[in-house]
Design a protein around this motif. Structure first.
Motif, PDB file in Angstrom:
ATOM      1  N   GLY A 101       0.822  -1.198   0.000  1.00  0.00           N
ATOM      2  CA  GLY A 101       0.000   0.000   0.000  1.00  0.00           C
ATOM      3  C   GLY A 101       0.859   1.252   0.000  1.00  0.00           C
ATOM      4  O   GLY A 101       0.505   2.266  -0.610  1.00  0.00           O
ATOM      5  N   MET A 102       2.005   1.196   0.693  1.00  0.00           N
ATOM      6  CA  MET A 102       2.907   2.337   0.746  1.00  0.00           C
ATOM      7  C   MET A 102       3.426   2.684  -0.651  1.00  0.00           C
ATOM      8  O   MET A 102       3.571   3.863  -0.998  1.00  0.00           O
ATOM      9  CB  MET A 102       4.076   2.044   1.690  1.00  0.00           C
ATOM     10  N   GLU A 104       1.815   2.129  -3.526  1.00  0.00           N
ATOM     11  CA  GLU A 104       0.728   2.779  -4.276  1.00  0.00           C
ATOM     12  C   GLU A 104       0.535   4.211  -3.808  1.00  0.00           C
ATOM     13  O   GLU A 104       0.307   5.119  -4.624  1.00  0.00           O
ATOM     14  CB  GLU A 104      -0.568   1.993  -4.108  1.00  0.00           C
ATOM     15  N   LYS A 105       0.648   4.437  -2.513  1.00  0.00           N
ATOM     16  CA  LYS A 105       0.497   5.793  -1.970  1.00  0.00           C
ATOM     17  C   LYS A 105       1.553   6.720  -2.567  1.00  0.00           C
ATOM     18  O   LYS A 105       1.256   7.871  -2.928  1.00  0.00           O
ATOM     19  CB  LYS A 105       0.624   5.766  -0.447  1.00  0.00           C
ATOM     20  N   ARG A 106       2.779   6.242  -2.687  1.00  0.00           N
ATOM     21  CA  ARG A 106       3.851   7.052  -3.266  1.00  0.00           C
ATOM     22  C   ARG A 106       3.571   7.329  -4.738  1.00  0.00           C
ATOM     23  O   ARG A 106       3.804   8.449  -5.225  1.00  0.00           O
ATOM     24  CB  ARG A 106       5.194   6.335  -3.106  1.00  0.00           C
ATOM     25  N   GLU A 124       0.964  10.024  -4.891  1.00  0.00           N
ATOM     26  CA  GLU A 124       1.539  11.329  -4.559  1.00  0.00           C
ATOM     27  C   GLU A 124       2.277  11.925  -5.753  1.00  0.00           C
ATOM     28  O   GLU A 124       2.131  13.119  -6.062  1.00  0.00           O
ATOM     29  CB  GLU A 124       2.502  11.191  -3.375  1.00  0.00           C
ATOM     30  N   THR A 172      -2.185  -4.059   2.153  1.00  0.00           N
ATOM     31  CA  THR A 172      -2.396  -3.470   0.832  1.00  0.00           C
ATOM     32  C   THR A 172      -3.873  -3.486   0.477  1.00  0.00           C
ATOM     33  O   THR A 172      -4.402  -2.532  -0.104  1.00  0.00           O
ATOM     34  CB  THR A 172      -1.578  -4.232  -0.232  1.00  0.00           C
ATOM     35  N   HIS A 194      -5.575  -0.706   2.267  1.00  0.00           N
ATOM     36  CA  HIS A 194      -5.229   0.562   1.622  1.00  0.00           C
ATOM     37  C   HIS A 194      -6.164   0.846   0.453  1.00  0.00           C
ATOM     38  O   HIS A 194      -6.678   1.966   0.311  1.00  0.00           O
ATOM     39  CB  HIS A 194      -3.774   0.514   1.150  1.00  0.00           C
ATOM     40  N   LYS A 248      -9.543   3.599  -0.370  1.00  0.00           N
ATOM     41  CA  LYS A 248      -9.687   4.425  -1.573  1.00  0.00           C
ATOM     42  C   LYS A 248     -10.998   4.124  -2.301  1.00  0.00           C
ATOM     43  O   LYS A 248     -11.279   4.712  -3.345  1.00  0.00           O
ATOM     44  CB  LYS A 248      -8.511   4.170  -2.531  1.00  0.00           C
TER      45      LYS A 248
END
Length: 267
Positions: A66-67, A69-71, A74, A101, A104, A108
């Motif tokens: 998930g981190m 995808e978040k990046r 961004e 994930t 996350h 959304k």
């Protein structure tokens, strides 16, 4: 106080002080020995990859963290691609690795088509039955050639995106950790990510101490993994028995160690 009089080396640095506090609370002593370096993002590369998949959408998107995808989200926003990227996520089948994930994406408002809830690449590989498709694979900091080869063997075209990458750890720290293992100064070594396992054993092989280290981690020092993914990597290196909590969390790992030593003391 299940870790009373126990010395635990922790190979993760990002949450080292948090781990130290958790171990001390159980009566143990923590030695923070980071086996991975800093995390960075090749922003230009990621933005270019985003432009390409927006212009030529793949048949499937695979996310391993998930981190990650978040990046990507961004960077899409910073590049003025937020609307197009969000549309892509909602118009193409998505496969994810791990419950974190999955959560996350649900936050959304997106429900992935395929989920490997145990969080291992092997489970994700077994869950995917795709062939003759174009696939974009978000990586979690290191390559997984076996997984990619499996996808390509089914005539899929695979494009990888690395939203974050790791630098190697300091060799002086790894040298110190190996000396502590060899000198019997540790009761356990706790690995908090798979990439730490890779970097550690790459260094072990470089200094030609694999047999000695494997013997220590099999006979005298307890190898501990934060979750199944890290456990798989340790076993792939030749460590047969690894202590792993059922919940892949730092706190759960410390409590599992404390439980292990309490049971050992009472047996």
């Amino acid at each position: 106080m299940g870790l009373f009089n126990k010395t635990i080396a922790v190979t993760g640095g990002r949450k080292g002080e948090e781990m130290r506090a958790l171990i001390q609370k159980q009566g143990g002593k923590a030695l923070i020995r980071p086996a991975q370096g800093t995390v960075f993002t090749n922003e230009e590369h990621v933005v270019q990859s985003l432009r390409e998949i927006i212009e030529n959408p793949p048949d499937m998107l695979i996310y391993t963290t998930g981190m990650g995808e978040k990046r990507m989200a961004e960077l899409a926003e910073l590049a003025g691609l937020e609307k197009e990227y969000n549309h892509l996520l909602r118009s193409i089948p998505i496969a994810v690795r791990g419950t974190k994930t999955l959560r996350h994406f649900k936050q959304k408002g997106i429900t992935p088509q395929t989920v490997a809830d145990r969080g291992t690449m092997n489970q994700l590989e077994n869950a995917l039955t795709i062939e003759n498709q174009s696939v974009v694979l978000q990586m979690h900091g290191e390559n997984v050639p076996g997984f990619i080869e499996s996808l390509e063997a089914a005539n899929n075209t695979v494009t990888t995106i690395y939203p974050y990458e790791h630098t190697p750890p300091e060799q002086a720290v790894l040298k110190q950790l190996i000396e502590e293992i060899e000198n019997g100064q540790l009761d356990a070594v706790a690995f908090t990510s798979a990439i730490q396992v890779r970097y550690f054993f790459e260094y072990v092989d470089r200094v030609k101490k694999r047999e000695r280290i494997l013997t220590s981690l099999t006979e005298t020092i307890l190898p501990v993994a934060v979750g199944e993914v890290t456990e798989e990597h340790l076993k792939a290196q030749g460590i047969e028995h690894v202590l792993t909590p059922t919940t892949p969390r730092m706190g759960a790992m410390v409590m599992e160690m404390a439980k292990y030593y309490r049971n050992l003391a009472s047996s």
